[in-house]
Every structure is written in structure tokens, then in C-alpha cells.
Design an enzyme around this catalytic site. Structure first.
Site, PDB file in Angstrom:
ATOM      1  N   CYS A   2       0.840  -1.200   0.000  1.00  0.00           N
ATOM      2  CA  CYS A   2       0.000   0.000   0.000  1.00  0.00           C
ATOM      3  C   CYS A   2       0.874   1.250   0.000  1.00  0.00           C
ATOM      4  CB  CYS A   2      -0.902   0.021   1.222  1.00  0.00           C
ATOM      5  SG  CYS A   2      -2.016  -1.380   1.345  1.00  0.00           S
ATOM      6  N   ARG A  33       4.319   0.573  -6.145  1.00  0.00           N
ATOM      7  CA  ARG A  33       4.326  -0.277  -4.951  1.00  0.00           C
ATOM      8  C   ARG A  33       3.299  -1.402  -5.051  1.00  0.00           C
ATOM      9  NH1 ARG A  33       6.873   1.938  -0.531  1.00  0.00           N
ATOM     10  NH2 ARG A  33       5.516   0.810   0.911  1.00  0.00           N
ATOM     11  N   TRP A 104      -3.410  -2.305  -1.569  1.00  0.00           N
ATOM     12  CA  TRP A 104      -3.119  -3.659  -2.066  1.00  0.00           C
ATOM     13  C   TRP A 104      -3.852  -4.603  -1.132  1.00  0.00           C
ATOM     14  CZ3 TRP A 104      -0.610  -8.252  -0.655  1.00  0.00           C
ATOM     15  CH2 TRP A 104      -0.172  -9.066  -1.711  1.00  0.00           C
ATOM     16  N   ASN A 131      -0.899   1.472   5.847  1.00  0.00           N
ATOM     17  CA  ASN A 131      -0.056   0.506   5.140  1.00  0.00           C
ATOM     18  C   ASN A 131       0.415  -0.512   6.163  1.00  0.00           C
ATOM     19  OD1 ASN A 131       1.793  -0.914   3.589  1.00  0.00           O
ATOM     20  ND2 ASN A 131       3.370   0.674   3.684  1.00  0.00           N
ATOM     21  N   GLY A 132       0.027  -1.778   5.985  1.00  0.00           N
ATOM     22  CA  GLY A 132       0.434  -2.810   6.927  1.00  0.00           C
ATOM     23  C   GLY A 132      -0.722  -3.736   7.250  1.00  0.00           C
ATOM     24  N   GLU A 559      16.452 -16.583 -11.335  1.00  0.00           N
ATOM     25  CA  GLU A 559      16.072 -15.182 -11.519  1.00  0.00           C
ATOM     26  C   GLU A 559      15.452 -14.947 -12.885  1.00  0.00           C
ATOM     27  OE1 GLU A 559      15.598 -11.052 -10.811  1.00  0.00           O
ATOM     28  OE2 GLU A 559      15.705 -12.830  -9.541  1.00  0.00           O
ATOM     29  N   LYS A 563      11.677 -13.550 -13.476  1.00  0.00           N
ATOM     30  CA  LYS A 563      11.332 -12.377 -14.270  1.00  0.00           C
ATOM     31  C   LYS A 563      10.234 -12.697 -15.273  1.00  0.00           C
ATOM     32  CE  LYS A 563      13.217  -9.497 -12.220  1.00  0.00           C
ATOM     33  NZ  LYS A 563      13.181 -10.368 -11.155  1.00  0.00           N
ATOM     34  N   GLU A 566       6.797 -13.313 -13.372  1.00  0.00           N
ATOM     35  CA  GLU A 566       6.163 -12.221 -12.640  1.00  0.00           C
ATOM     36  C   GLU A 566       5.637 -11.121 -13.545  1.00  0.00           C
ATOM     37  OE1 GLU A 566       8.688 -10.331  -9.741  1.00  0.00           O
ATOM     38  OE2 GLU A 566      10.409 -10.303 -11.068  1.00  0.00           O
ATOM     39  N   HIS A 582      16.532 -36.124 -12.333  1.00  0.00           N
ATOM     40  CA  HIS A 582      15.765 -36.521 -11.150  1.00  0.00           C
ATOM     41  C   HIS A 582      14.337 -35.985 -11.207  1.00  0.00           C
ATOM     42  CE1 HIS A 582      19.417 -38.106  -9.305  1.00  0.00           C
ATOM     43  NE2 HIS A 582      20.020 -37.017  -9.730  1.00  0.00           N
ATOM     44  N   LYS A 683       5.801  -3.835  -5.179  1.00  0.00           N
ATOM     45  CA  LYS A 683       7.248  -3.598  -5.187  1.00  0.00           C
ATOM     46  C   LYS A 683       7.851  -3.814  -3.807  1.00  0.00           C
ATOM     47  CE  LYS A 683      11.190  -2.136  -6.921  1.00  0.00           C
ATOM     48  NZ  LYS A 683      11.936  -3.030  -7.843  1.00  0.00           N
TER      49      LYS A 683
END
Length: 688
Positions: A2, A33, A104, A131-132, A559, A563, A566, A582, A683
Site C-alpha cells: 500500500c 508499490r 493492495w 499501510n500494513g 532469476e 522475471k 512475474e 531426477h 514492489k
């Protein structure tokens, strides 16, 4: 996650249109964010009250506007509502306090009723942006329901303004007619558990704002003018007091929303309550044991804090000539890497070896060398960067190195000892899981080192020492330049730890030479942009992608896959090539695209074997190799080859990740998705 923003103008006349624009632009700066709804609150008319300040006309009711979707949906909704309410956009305010929020969703689906600001009731006596996460909200909610409060939203936040209203009413019932806004907030904080940054606005305290935090980030920005602003505003040496000077005060989750207004900021600490009133700023310290006994609300003493200067330029938060922030940040990497290394690498003289200087560690480097173990702790991309750096830290330090996902370490309460060095890696420095792991490591007595991109962040403040990666502001949700700068910083950390070993001087010199040349190699690999776009066009309709890596480049596989998944929303999986037989080999056929990272290092021959086995099973291969190795990795031209410059093995992940970043970017654009704000992602992950 948020984003919260507030704007208070004092003795500076601003009309309603200007105030709305400031609030909307603040939210736009916080978009990256992550959010799914947004809202603001402004005053309905200029504030007027009787001489005792106790009478509040109904016309002064704070207005609340909330909307699901993006900020532009909110903007259209607000202007439509303002017009229908026949409010003048040109109405002037010499003093006004407005708050804004991007949400969010954590508790309750995205909808206007769940958006912020959340209210104490129909009269909007108290409004809060948050925010939280409040972990004890259910208990508080049941208590407030018993006291006659009705709840409209599904959020945890709604308990906060209602609790403020309860505290205010209770104080007035007991005859405390002089209870201040900050005292109400301090009493509310006493009942809250969890992580939060909060901004309060109240009809009972017109033109005042109160902010507080525990865990989540929050900054105060101050812009003060001389008494004569008609000939252009001039900044004064700031004294944030009630001096009558015209000023503008800002509160924000992030510096990116402040830099276009002012560079004079205060990073609010956990437990601090910041009260904006009459052009002054008072800072109080929350003490949990105060106010528990007796009925009177606590009256804490004020705290003196110094403002700091924001080391950021407006250009850093603009896209420039690029279409997206992610694209800009990928192409900025030669410059960001140069900035990361600036002043830290020394060539040495004719009889002096090349060295690394890390000022933030100079008092602790000997302690790190005596550690019995180095533990890197991070989440997501930061975890992958630590994984990429692990081999070189082990090699040069001679100390066992482990890499932990922060949430997993906390969940299982993994052993951390006093003799350990725990290195916390986070772009924002505010990642909730990493902060919990930091708290756990501090409790266990470990030396804690922070590697962050944000000066004044929680990790930077709470670790014993650290290194700032200096990558510059990163707006795109998918981390690119911060990842490569993190690897370089951890390589420099390895060089600094191993600097006392004569036997490794040749290896260290070669790495330092490689670091000096690394920005040029990155410029070279960025020339593959069109080639990666062409590859993206071939993969646009695919549902899945595998990426195989080994050694230093296992992290590159993880990574690169991260990318792709996401931002382009394509399933992708990074796999350790040694584990291919395996299980993953069962997925191989002529349709599934597979990227194999096979640049020249100690694992090169093993990767050649992997390629042969995949080829034998008619795998659809894309091989990333060193320049000149196309024939070695792909005899007969049986697969697509991407050639990259060769660098020192420990630095190769920096070069190798860039084609995969470009591939992810172009896949996302071609598939029509939002590059900078991927679905469901944020973010700065400030909740667990």
C-alpha cells in the site's frame, strides 16, 4: 505494498484543484508499490470554527472518495462527484490537510467499501489511511461492536478510526476537554498489534494530521518559504516549528513521491508520532507502558530529530524516452553498476595490490573474518542475488556460507549463533519477512549486516553495519538493476573479507579488473535487445518455459524464470541442471521451450552434456553461451544460440541475466500485460 500520502499547506493559498492534483500525483508516484484500489479525503469547505474551537458546522464534513481500479478511475470519479456536489475547484484554502491511499488487498476484496481512507462512521469524525496489517483486529472489532459501532468493510483497518472515535468520546465523557489529536493516536497505538504506518485526519481537529508507524515505512517532507513568496519562493534553513512561515508538509510511504516537492525529509522511526499543527511539527515517542494505569491519556515528552537531505533527483523517477520503467532500468545498468562501484575499487600502485574499500564495514571486517558461518538472508530476487554470490564468498573467505529464504528461516526458527554473521539483502530495506528474520538474528546475538538500496530504511537503521548498493531509484516492480548491483556488492564483500590472504591476491586482482570492465560488457550485451524481442515473438503463445543453470548460473536460471513469470504471466521454472535427470527430464518434448545457460566456467563441460541429453530427446533448446562457443554448444545449428561476452566466472551472472530480463520485458509487452505493475504483485512487500 500500500502507498500512503498526505499534503498539508499552511499559510500558502492553494485552490481545491491544486490540492487534488498534488494528492493524485502523489498516488501516481506510489503506483509502482502495487495496488488494486485508491482513495482520498479533502475538506468540503474552508475551515471555520468558533473562538473556542469547539463548534463544527456540518459544512466542514471531510469528503471521502474511494474507487476500485487504477488511479485514473479515481481521478474521473472524484471530479464527477465534485461537480455533482457543486463544489468549486477554484475555492481557495490558506490551510488544508488532505490524505490519499493506494490499497493492495489483504483483508477483503478490492472494492470502494474496502478502500481507504477508512472512517469512524457516517460523520467521518476520524479518517485513517494505513499501510500494513493489524493482527489483533478481530478482537478489537468485537469489542467495538459491543460498544455500539457498526462495521461496513471487510478490512482490518476499519477498527483504527473507530477506536480513535471511541478513545475521543471516552476522554470527553471523563471531562478531558483538552485532549489533543496526538494523545488520541497514542492511545489507539496502545491497542494495536502488527505492522503499520498510519495517517489520521479528523473533523474534530481541522487542518491537523497525525502520523505514526511501527514496521512499515513513512517519511515526512518539509518545504518552507520565505515570508515574501510573491517574487518566487526561497528556501530557508528549516526549523519545523510554529514560526508562521508559509510551508507545505508532506507525508509519504516513499521518497519518490516527495522528491519533486522537496529534498528536506525526516525518516520517521518506529514508535514515533508526528503531529502536524499550525505549521509546526511535533514528534512524540510512543511508550507502551504509559497510560495503562489510571484514566488520563498519556502526555509523552517530545523528541528532537534532525532533517536529512534526500539524495535523489526527479529525473530518476521519470521514464525519460523509454516506454516503461522496467525497460529504462534494464538499460540503465551500465550506469547503475558504475555508481555501485564508484569510490570502492582501488587499482593500487606498482607495489600495492588492487583493493576494495567498503566504508560501511571497516569497523566490522575483522569480526566478519572470525565468523564461523556467514548466512545470507533475503526474499525473491534478493535471495537469488545472494545465491549467485555464495560461491565467490565461500572461495575468497574460506568461511562456510548458507543462503536462507527469510520467511522459511523465521518459520522453522533455524539456528543462528553469536559467532555467525547474518547478511540481510533487500532492495527496499523494508521487506517484512526479512525484517522479522533480522529481529530474530539480533535476538540471537549475531553480527547483522545490511545490503539495501534505500538509505534510512529499516534494515539500514537496525543492522550493525552495511553496504548501500547505490543502484538508484527502481520503480518497476520486477527488480533488474538492483539485482545486478546486489551481486556486485556481494562480490566486493567477498573481496574485502579475503583481502588478508596473500595466496588469493591473483584471483582477487582478476576479479577487480573484471569489475572495472563490467559496465562495458553490460553495454555490449544490451545490444541483444532486438534479438531478444525476436525470440519473444516466437515464444509469445507458449504456456511454459524451463531454464537450466548450474554453479554460478543456477541463480541466473532462478532469476530469469522469476522475471518471466512475474511480468509476462507465463509459467516458468528455474532448475538446477544437475537435477535434470531426477524428474524434470520427463517434461522434455519437441514443444516445450528450454533455455540452457552454458557460459564458460568450471561447469561448462557438464552443461554440454545436459544439452546433448536434451537434444537427444528432441528438446526445443535455446542456449545462452559465451561468444565464440556456438559451435561447441550447438553442433550443426540444431538449436537457437544467444552469445554473451565472457567475464570472470563470479561476475558472469551479471551479464547472463540481462538477455533474460530483456526477454521477460518483450514477452510482457507483446502479450499485452502491464510491465511495471504486474498482476497481484507489489514492489515493497511490507506484509507477511
Amino acid at each position: 505494498m500500500c502507498g500512503i500520502f498526505a499534503y498539508l499547506n499552511y499559510n500558502v493559498t492553494r485552490d481545491r484543484r491544486f490540492i487534488l492534483d498534488i494528492l493524485f500525483n502523489g498516488l501516481r508516484r506510489l503506483e509502482y508499490r502495487g495496488y488494486d484500489s485508491a482513495g482520498i479525503s479533502i475538506d468540503s469547505s474552508s475551515s471555520q470554527s468558533d473562538p473556542n474551537g469547539q463548534f463544527f458546522d456540518s459544512a466542514l464534513l471531510p469528503l471521502v472518495f474511494r474507487q476500485e481500479g487504477n488511479i485514473e478511475s479515481l481521478v474521473k470519479s472524484v471530479y464527477k462527484d465534485v461537480e455533482s456536489m457543486e463544489l468549486s475547484l477554484e475555492e481557495p484554502f490558506s490551510v488544508h490537510a488532505g490524505i490519499a491511499h493506494t490499497r493492495w488487498a489483504t483483508h477483503g476484496e478490492p472494492s470502494p467499501k474496502n478502500s481507504h481512507p477508512q472512517s469512524s462512521g457516517a460523520g467521518n469524525e476520524f479518517l485513517v489511511v494505513h499501510n500494513g496489517v493489524i493482527t489483533n483486529y478481530e478482537v478489537l472489532k468485537q469489542t467495538l461492536i459491543r460498544h455500539g459501532f457498526n462495521f461496513e468493510s471487510d478490512t482490518d483497518t476499519e477498527v483504527i478510526p473507530k477506536l480513535a472515535k471511541y478513545v475521543f468520546d471516552k476522554a470527553n465523557e471523563e471531562g478531558d476537554q483538552t485532549v489533543t489529536f496526538s494523545e488520541v493516536v497514542l492511545e489507539v497505538m496502545r491497542h494495536l498489534e502488527g505492522a503499520y504506518a498510519l495517517i489520521f485526519k479528523s473533523r474534530y481537529y481541522p487542518n491537523e494530521l497525525v502520523a505514526c508507524k511501527r514496521g512499515s515505512p513513512l517519511l515526512l517532507g518539509v518545504k518552507e518559504f520565505s515570508e515574501d513568496i510573491s517574487g518566487g519562493a526561497s528556501f530557508l534553513d528549516l526549523k519545523i516549528s510554529e514560526n508562521g512561515y508559509p510551508k507545505e508538509l508532506f507525508l509519504s510511504s516513499d521518497a519518490s513521491a516527495l522528491v519533486e516537492h522537496t529534498k528536506k525529509v525526516l525518516v520517521i522511526e518506529d514508535g514515533e508520532v508526528v503531529h502536524l499543527k499550525d505549521g509546526g511539527v511535533s514528534i512524540l515517542k510512543f511508550e507502551s507502558d504509559k497510560g495503562k494505569h489510571g484514566s488520563a491519556l498519556s502526555r509523552p515528552s517530545s523528541v528532537q530529530r534532525a532533517l536529512s537531505f534526500l539524495e535523489m533527483e526527479v529525473e530518476q523517477i521519470n521514464k525519460g524516452h523509454y516506454e516503461h520503467y522496467m525497460q529504462k532500468e534494464i538499460h540503465e545498468q551500465p550506469e547503475s553498476l558504475t555508481t555501485t562501484m564508484r569510490g570502492r575499487l582501488k587499482h593500487g600502485g606498482s607495489c600495492k595490490g588492487k583493493t576494495v574499500l567498503l566504508g560501511g564495514l571497516k569497523d566490522y571486517i575483522k569480526t566478519i573474518r572470525r565468523s564461523r558461518r556467514i548466512v545470507f538472508i533475503g526474499c525473491g530476487t534478493s535471495y537469488n542475488a545472494a545465491l549467485a554470490a555464495r560461491p565467490i564468498v565461500e572461495e575468497l573467505s574460506g568461511i562456510p556460507v548458507t543462503v536462507e529464504i527469510a520467511s522459511d528461516l523465521v518459520d522453522r526458527q533455524g539456528p543462528i549463533y553469536r559467532e555467525d554473521t547474518a547478511v540481510f539483502v533487500s532492495q527496499s530495506g523494508e521487506t517484512a519477512d526479512t525484517l522479522l528474520a533480522l529481529e530474530y538474528a539480533l535476538e540471537n546475538g549475531a553480527l547483522c549486516v545490511g545490503i539495501t538500496n534505500t538509505v534510512g530504511s529499516a534494515i539500514a537503521r537496525n543492522t550493525h553495519c552495511g553496504i548501500h548498493i547505490n543502484a538508484g531509484c527502481e520503480i518497476g516492480v520486477a527488480s533488474t538493476k538492483a539485482y545486478t548491483s546486489q551481486i556486485v556488492v556481494m562480490a566486493m564483500l567477498a573481496l574485502a573479507i579475503g583481502d588478508d590472504a596473500i595466496s588469493g591476491q591473483g584471483r582477487r586482482d582478476a576479479i577487480i579488473d573484471g569489475l572495472f570492465d563490467l559496465p562495458n560488457k553490460v553495454r555490449e550485451v544490451l545490444k541483444l535487445d532486438q534479438e531478444m524481442k525476436d525470440l519473444a515473438e516466437l515464444l509469445i503463445a507458449e504456456q511454459s518455459l524451463l531454464v537450466f543453470g548450474r554453479g554460478y548460473n543456477f541463480a541466473t536460471a532462478l532469476e530469469g524464470a522469476l522475471k518471466v513469470k512475474e511480468v509476462s504471466l507465463m509459467h516458468s521454472e528455474g532448475i538446477l541442471a544437475g537435477e535434470m535427470k531426477h524428474g524434470p527430464l520427463a517434461l522434455v518434448d519437441e514443444n516445450l521451450p528450454i533455455i540452457v545457460i552454458a557460459t564458460r566456467d568450471a561447469c561448462f563441460s557438464k552443461q554440454q552434456s545436459v544439452i546433448q541429453q536434451l537434444h537427444a530427446r528432441k528438446g526445443r533448446l535455446i542456449v545462452l553461451c559465451s561468444q565464440g562457443d556456438a559451435a561447441s554448444v550447438c553442433p550443426g545449428g540444431s538449436c537457437r544460440v544467444i552469445e554473451v561476452p565472457q567475464v570472470e566466472d563470479c561476475l558472469q551472472p551479471v551479464v547472463n541475466i540481462i538477455p533474460l530480463q530483456l526477454l521477460a520485458y518483450h514477452l510482457t509487452v507483446l502479450r499485452g500485460y502491464n510491465v511495471d505493475q504486474p498482476r497481484n504483485l507489489a514492489k515493497s512487500v511490507t506484509t507477511q
